[in-house]
Design an enzyme around this catalytic site. Structure first.
Site, PDB file in Angstrom:
ATOM      1  N   GLY B 214      29.702  35.583  57.320  1.00  0.00           N
ATOM      2  CA  GLY B 214      29.308  36.898  57.835  1.00  0.00           C
ATOM      3  C   GLY B 214      30.386  37.463  58.748  1.00  0.00           C
ATOM      4  O   GLY B 214      31.578  37.215  58.552  1.00  0.00           O
ATOM      5  N   SER B 215      29.926  38.138  59.790  1.00  0.00           N
ATOM      6  CA  SER B 215      30.871  38.872  60.635  1.00  0.00           C
ATOM      7  C   SER B 215      31.789  37.980  61.459  1.00  0.00           C
ATOM      8  O   SER B 215      32.782  38.451  62.011  1.00  0.00           O
ATOM      9  CB  SER B 215      30.110  39.818  61.575  1.00  0.00           C
ATOM     10  OG  SER B 215      29.416  40.763  60.788  1.00  0.00           O
ATOM     11  N   THR B 216      31.464  36.677  61.580  1.00  0.00           N
ATOM     12  CA  THR B 216      32.412  35.821  62.306  1.00  0.00           C
ATOM     13  C   THR B 216      33.741  35.786  61.570  1.00  0.00           C
ATOM     14  O   THR B 216      34.782  35.523  62.170  1.00  0.00           O
ATOM     15  CB  THR B 216      31.876  34.376  62.452  1.00  0.00           C
ATOM     16  OG1 THR B 216      31.603  33.845  61.144  1.00  0.00           O
ATOM     17  CG2 THR B 216      30.606  34.340  63.277  1.00  0.00           C
ATOM     18  N   LYS B 218      35.299  38.242  60.599  1.00  0.00           N
ATOM     19  CA  LYS B 218      36.119  39.381  61.037  1.00  0.00           C
ATOM     20  C   LYS B 218      37.242  38.923  61.957  1.00  0.00           C
ATOM     21  O   LYS B 218      38.262  39.612  62.105  1.00  0.00           O
ATOM     22  CB  LYS B 218      35.242  40.437  61.724  1.00  0.00           C
ATOM     23  CG  LYS B 218      34.377  41.196  60.704  1.00  0.00           C
ATOM     24  CD  LYS B 218      33.319  42.060  61.356  1.00  0.00           C
ATOM     25  CE  LYS B 218      32.422  42.687  60.282  1.00  0.00           C
ATOM     26  NZ  LYS B 218      31.176  43.228  60.851  1.00  0.00           N
TER      27      LYS B 218
END
Lengths: 431, 486
Positions: B214-216, B218
């Site tokens: 997920g956004s980790t 990024k």
């Protein structure tokens, strides 16, 4: 061989037992303790006492019997001690009792010889059959002598008077008594039984009524098999009967008909008795039902395989993993801890002992003594073979004891008496 | 009469000869087969019942021990005093099922070598030590407990690492199981129950399960942007309500289905702080598959991570996979689609940022010592690889600090401690999202980097986000650690 050499060998056997116990102690991490000395003293007392009785009352007896039996007893005792110290101390008592009874037997017949055995043969037959059937006594009646069942077989009687509780397998003694009866009966009827008068084509067969005792023996063994669920004793009795009949008459027809009866009995037993089926299944493939029927045999095979050539050493194996290692499976413990060297040594020693027995028989001039010695040697050899073959998966397992080695008073007493009888016979033939 | 007697004797001697042949077969020819059979209790006993060394935590807590059997002093019983707290790390040494985890990997050190095997005897002759060795872990027992408790009954994982050494300080996987049960009489039934348990208590989620990050992820995309010079924290990006994926009618929206900033333009810094999918999806498309892939690999994706216990490789798909599938690239840039990472890998990503861009080789065992306490082998910190330059690391560290200060990760705030972090809420397509928090503290000189994963939203279910579920867990762990190692 002289009596003195015999005595020296007996001391040697006692030393082997004591040394073995010491090794077991060391392997266990304990020090050398009183057990070592106690074992030496008990071995020396029992076999030494036996030896002195032989010197005194049967001085012409074969000097080979005791040393061979003593070395087997020594190795067996060490394994029992290694497996179960409590049983070992009981076994020491049984050794003393067995030797005492053997001495008593030699003492009793010192004047008369074995003649009374020959004379009172029907008393013997009655006593033998009675002993065989004794375990069928009710387990719960008021009389202090009761039959009882153990490991699925009903072979035991128990005498309970107050705190005293004695257990015994009367079948072991019955074996000897019936051998004596047969020797007496056959030495007398030998001519009749051998005279085959009924013609059948080229062959001559005995009169049918002469075969009656054979059928009775077959039926008796079958009763033992069915009601006491004892495969081994049943087979042993029947084979003893056939062998002695054959020895007395030299007629192969008895062997053949015995074989046929045995075959028929085996098929009936296998098809209708679940305990026989279990044994056969376990024999055919112990690993197919490893957890249940095959477990014991599989554990025995593991023990032999783990023992390899030289064995793990006394006290260093794991024969305690085999169910009934102190009794029926004592030889697997020997195989594991003493290796092929020890197991072949023990088999060979049994072979020699049986050979000495047959030698006594062959040298006997008197028919009764010849047949009795032959019968005793045969039953000793066959019992040894059956249990060893069972433990090694050569044959299906028949739960009987290994003479002189297995833990158990009845077996020790019976086999010591067997030795005393052989000693006496050899004395009478030479004296 | 002698003739039949001789025949009987001869028959018996043939029988005895058969016995000798058979016993020779059993002991010599078929002997090895029986001796080595797995069901032979001697084989089983040679594996168990022997004394084994201790397994200790870094603060000397006993995690595995051998105690003499009260009934048989020659036998030893293995036990695991901390039970399920360390099940996936320490494993077990079982009569029925052999060894597992560290008990398996270090079996050769832990076991007593007094088996009298040829190699043991040779080793003894050459002066080798036959006594069992003990091993000490890098795990901090107190921190492990805090992490275990903080995760609670939720399925998931916590991995905490000391960034400048790679020492694993805590590694928790839940649900767990009690390894002592594998040694008991009910072992076979227990194992069967655990095997069919849908909660998968036997799985080590820290190292042997991968999840969409997920956004980790990024963090990785931002690193790629800064390292390639394509963007910096102040670079402006368009701020649409939704991003149309090239060649499709599919769109990517932000988590709250709002614009990221003012609706026209937004900085990378703000997009990172607020975890805006639209910006990172378009940044991923701009950077391209090659750059993203290289950067992911620099962080440890697609690589076997050397570690004491087996680690599943984390995956970023090869560039060829995106050649005709730009929507997949856009989704991969926000840690979805086919990107998969273990919690250990995401902890390494955080530790790289914490350690000036360098990933140290993660380790679980610090030293092996003999019964006299002499160290036999010491595990020195080793560099695994550089993920980003120190300057890039510093920039991302600053971005991550803002996430906790005023972004999606505020619930990881520890009073008076500078905490950096990144949240993640990974859609799974089925059921609630897997929620993440990766981070480190204190920012000025990090002593701990961690990854927290809660499977399927944990107790919060569909409403779970990394910020609401994973960040508070991280907060507890970081707060405890910084306070006790202040």
């Amino acid at each position: 061989m002289t009596r003195n050499a015999e005595a020296a060998l007996l001391v040697g056997a006692a030393a082997v037992a004591a040394f073995g116990v010491a090794l077991v102690n060391l392997a266990r991490g304990d020090g050398i303790d009183a057990q070592v000395a106690l074992t030496f003293v008990v071995m020396l007392t029992s076999f030494g006492g036996f030896h002195l009785a032989v010197r005194q009352w049967s001085p012409e007896a074969s000097p080979f019997l005791l040393p061979l039996a003593a070395i087997i007893t020594a190795v067996g005792f060490v394994e029992v001690y290694r497996l179960d110290q409590g049983r070992a101390s009981l076994q020491r008592w049984w050794l003393l009792i067995a030797a005492l009874l053997a001495v008593a037997l030699l003492f009793t017949v010192r004047q008369t010889g074995l003649a009374p055995l020959r004379r009172y043969r029907y008393v013997l037959l009655l006593a033998g059959l009675l002993l065989l059937l004794l375990p069928l006594l009710p387990t719960d009646w008021a009389f202090p002598l009761r039959g009882f069942e153990q490991n699925g077989s009903r072979l035991w009687i128990r005498l309970e008077i107050g705190p005293l509780r004695l257990q015994f397998q009367p079948g072991e003694i019955a074996k000897l008594i019936l051998a004596a009866f047969l020797a007496s009966y056959l030495s007398e009827r030998q001519a009749v039984l051998a005279a085959h008068t009924r013609p059948l084509g080229r062959y001559r067969l005995p009169e049918l009524r002469q075969l009656a005792p054979l059928v009775i023996a077959w039926a008796a063994s079958f009763v033992v098999l069915v009601y006491q669920r004892d495969l081994g004793a049943s087979l042993l009795l029947f084979a003893l009967f056939i062998a002695m009949l054959y020895a007395a008459t030299g007629r192969a027809v008895y062997l053949a008909s015995g074989g046929v009866l045995f075959g028929a009995g085996a098929v009936i037993a296998w098809s209708s008795l679940s305990h026989v089926q279990r044994r056969v299944t376990a024999w055919l493939d112990p690993f197919a039902d490893f957890i249940d029927t095959g477990y014991q045999i599989a554990q025995s095979l593991f023990a032999f395989g783990s023992g390899s050539l030289s064995g793990s050493g006394l006290g260093l194996g794991a024969p305690d993993r085999i169910p009934n290692a102190t009794t029926d499976f004592i030889f697997a413990a020997v195989g594991e801890e003493l290796g092929l060297a020890g197991s072949v040594g023990i088999i060979a020693t049994f072979g020699l002992l049986v050979a000495v027995g047959f030698g006594i028989s062959l040298r006997s001039r008197d028919t009764f003594r010849k047949l009795l010695a032959g019968g005793l040697a045969f039953v000793l050899g066959l019992q040894t073979f059956l249990i060893l073959a069972g433990v090694m998966r050569l044959l299906p397992l028949t739960g009987i004891t290994l003479p002189f080695m297995s833990y158990g008073g009845s077996s020790l007493v019976a086999n010591f008496l067997l030795l005393a009888l052989l000693a006496r016979i050899s004395h009478e033939e030479r004296a | 009469m002698n003739q039949p007697l001789r025949r009987l004797a001869a028959a018996l001697f043939v029988a005895f000869a058969l016995l000798i042949l058979d016993v020779t077969y059993l002991q010599v020819i078929a002997g090895p087969r029986y001796r080595d059979d797995d069901r032979n209790p001697r084989v089983v006993a040679s594996r168990t019942g022997k004394e084994r060394g201790l397994i200790l935590s870094s603060d000397e807590q006993v995690l595995a021990q051998s105690t003499a059997d009260p009934d048989n002093p020659q036998r030893f019983n293995r036990s695991y005093p901390e039970g399920e707290l360390y099940a996936h790390l320490v494993g077990f040494s079982s009569l029925n099922f052999g060894d597992e985890a560290l008990e398996l990997v270090y079996a050769d050190d832990l076991r007593s070598k007094r088996d009298l095997t040829v190699s043991d005897l040779l080793s003894a002759l050459l002066g080798g030590d036959l006594r069992p060795k003990s091993i000490q872990l890098t795990i901090d027992h107190a921190l492990q407990q805090v992490a275990f408790t903080a995760l609670g009954d939720q399925p998931g994982s916590v991995v905490a690492i000391r960034p400048h050494t790679g020492e694993v300080l805590a590694m928790v996987s839940r649900p767990s199981y009690d390894p002592n049960l594998f040694l008991g009489s009910e072992a076979i039934e227990v194992r069967q129950d655990l095997l069919v348990d849908p909660a998968e208590p036997l799985a080590n989620r820290s190292t042997n399960r991968t999840y969409p990050p997920g956004s980790t992820f990024k963090v990785v995309v931002t690193a790629a942007a800064i390292e390639s010079g394509a963007a910096g924290p102040d670079t402006l990006f368009p701020d649409p309500l939704e991003l149309e994926l090239p060649g499709t009618t599919e769109v990517i929206r932000n988590f709250d289905e709002q614009v990221c900033g003012n609706g026209s333009e937004v900085t990378l810094q703000t997009a990172f702080r607020r975890s805006c999918n639209t910006v990172f999806a378009s940044l991923g498309l701009e950077l391209g598959a090659d750059v993203l892939s290289l950067q992911a690999e620099a962080f440890g994706f697609n690589q076997e991570i050397p570690f004491e216990i087996p680690v599943l490789t984390s995956v970023f798909p090869p560039p060829s996979a995106f050649a005709n599938d730009l929507p997949a690239l856009a989704q991969s840039a926000i840690g979805q689609r086919d990107v998969r990472a273990t919690p250990l890998e995401m902890a390494l990503v955080a530790s790289a940022i914490a350690n000036d861009g360098i990933i140290m080789e993660p380790t679980l065992v610090s030293r092996i010592f003999d019964p006299d306490g002499r160290v036999v082998s010491l595990n020195e910190p080793e560099l695994l690889q550089r993920a980003v330059s120190p300057s890039t690391a510093a920039v991302i560290s600053d971005l991550m600090e803002r996430v906790v200060a005023s972004g999606t990760g505020t619930r990881a705030t520890v009073p008076n401690v500078r905490v950096a972090g990144k949240t993640g809420t990974a859609e799974t397509g089925v059921g609630p999202p897997h929620v993440w928090f990766i981070g480190f503290a204190p920012v000025e000189q990090p002593t701990i980097a961690l990854a927290v994963l809660v499977e399927s939203g944990g107790e919060a279910g569909e409403n779970a986000t990394g910020g609401s579920v994973a960040a508070p867990i991280a907060q507890e762990i970081l707060a405890y650690w910084v306070q006790s190692n202040g």
